[in-house]
Design a protein around this motif. Structure first.
Motif, short mmCIF file in Angstrom:
data_model
loop_
_atom_site.label_atom_id
_atom_site.label_comp_id
_atom_site.label_asym_id
_atom_site.label_seq_id
_atom_site.Cartn_x
_atom_site.Cartn_y
_atom_site.Cartn_z
N UNK A 157 0.84 -1.18 0.00
CA UNK A 157 0.00 0.00 0.00
C UNK A 157 0.89 1.25 0.00
N UNK A 158 0.36 2.35 -0.51
CA UNK A 158 1.10 3.62 -0.51
C UNK A 158 0.29 4.70 0.17
N UNK A 159 0.90 5.30 1.17
CA UNK A 159 0.30 6.46 1.84
C UNK A 159 1.09 7.69 1.39
N UNK A 160 0.41 8.69 0.83
CA UNK A 160 1.10 9.80 0.17
C UNK A 160 0.77 11.12 0.85
N UNK A 161 1.83 11.84 1.19
CA UNK A 161 1.69 13.21 1.71
C UNK A 161 2.34 14.15 0.70
#
Length: 384
Positions: free
Chosen positions: A284-288
């Motif tokens: 999964x990718x969590x992007x800020x």
């Protein structure tokens, strides 16, 4: 019309610059720098008002009967870099140095302020000493605190020393000068496993490695070759042991552009590519993602005014150059007021010429009188 700084004034301005270099302060912490500037301005009869962007201040000088007003901006902050110059006036603050020449910008603006106190012009000059140019948006903070509400100006001007150009050169483009920039942090979350049994996990290291390459397709395949765009991964952090596949990896970096639509495209594609690559490899990718500064775009009329003033100085030659993909928060001031941001060549000859943000960089004092003379010429040219 050409004002020459007295030799003793130049020597004193160099001593100010080196004092500031020895005592650097990070963004929004420029308390002693601001106090130093205020003392000097008060000595020369300026009305000084502080409190803009925490440590920012404005010095105002009125002469004649005209209400026409110009602003001259100088940035004050240093960088979190350990100095490696070994100069006799090198930084006394561990881990902090003036690696971008803001010490020279302040000193040359002060030299100009001193000179303008003793020459004729008709109107109002406001010297804007700004905090936190480096990444923290001090210009935005000053504007938000009412800089232009309290100090209306017909135009505002900013300058940066430019080691990539020879001394004596000046660049004032009529359009783009510096790029907009954003930052991103992508947390790739996988499933940890023994390094000898990778099939039992979901490897965020592999996913991150492919993601670094995939992100390069944004500029090469989603943006027209006729447009400017940069996507750079500058940090990768993950894992603690030789034989352990970690649970997560963090990628960080920066993006650059000029056109607003390009900036929107970069952000949209970055998020889509990161999510897709991570999911395709079982992660999964969590992007800020943050848009930090807009592009620095000069007003063509004010750029022409700068070039005209420079053409009257025998020490400067007007040259052309491509815009830079580096960013500059003077852009926030130009969004609110017409103005111009220009570069002064500052290359060192006959040896090493460290670039901006290098731990070996030092402002070239040879251009300090040129910068001060340019500010005086600009003020006298506009406020006739």
């Amino acid at each position: 019309m050409s004002f020459e700084l007295p030799a003793d004034h130049i020597d004193e301005a160099v001593s100010w610059r080196r004092h500031l270099h020895e005592n650097p302060e990070l963004g929004f912490q420029e308390v002693k720098t601001s106090e130093f500037v205020a003392r000097k301005l008060n000595e020369w009869g300026y009305d000084v008002v502080g409190g803009y962007g925490k440590t920012g201040l404005v010095g105002t000088l009125r002469k004649g009967t005209s209400s026409q007003t110009i602003g001259i901006r100088a940035d004050m902050d240093a960088l979190p870099i350990s100095e490696a110059t070994e100069l006799p006036y090198s930084s006394r603050t561990p881990g902090v140095m003036h690696a971008c020449g803001h010490d020279g910008h302040v000193a040359s603006a002060l030299a100009a302020a001193r000179a303008l106190a003793s020459v004729e012009f008709n109107g109002i000059v406001k010297f804007v000493f700004q905090p936190a140019e480096e990444n923290e948006g001090g210009a935005r903070a000053m504007v938000g605190d009412g800089l232009f509400r309290d100090h209306p100006m017909s135009a505002i001007f900013g300058m940066h020393n430019w080691p990539a150009l020879p001394v004596g050169s000046l660049v004032a483009r009529s359009d783009q000068m510096m790029a907009a920039f954003g930052t991103f942090a992508i947390i790739v979350k996988g499933r940890g496993a023994h390094g000898a049994m990778p099939h039992e996990g979901a490897d965020p290291v592999v996913a991150s490695s492919q993601l670094v390459t995939a992100l390069q397709t944004i500029a090469s395949r989603n943006i027209s070759p006729l447009q400017s765009a940069v996507v750079s991964v500058t940090q990768i952090h993950g894992g603690d042991a030789w034989n352990v596949i970690p649970e997560r990896v963090v990628l960080s970096g920066t993006t650059r552009w000029f056109d607003d639509e390009i900036g929107i495209c970069i952000e949209k594609r970055l998020k889509h590519v990161a999510t897709s690559v991570a999911e395709g490899l079982g992660c999964e990718a969590e992007i800020n993602y943050q848009v930090r500064y807009p592009a620095t775009i000069n007003d063509p009329t004010q750029a022409s005014v700068v070039r005209e003033a420079a053409s009257r100085l025998t020490t400067l030659s007007i040259v052309d150059a491509l815009p830079s993909m580096a960013a500059e928060d003077f852009a926030f001031m130009l969004q609110d007021q017409p103005g111009c941001y220009f570069w002064l060549g500052a290359a060192r000859s006959g040896g090493e010429n460290p670039g901006l943000h290098s731990s070996r960089y030092d402002f070239n004092d040879a251009i300090l009188p040129q910068a001060a003379q340019m500010w005086v010429a600009l003020a006298q040219s506009i406020l006739r």
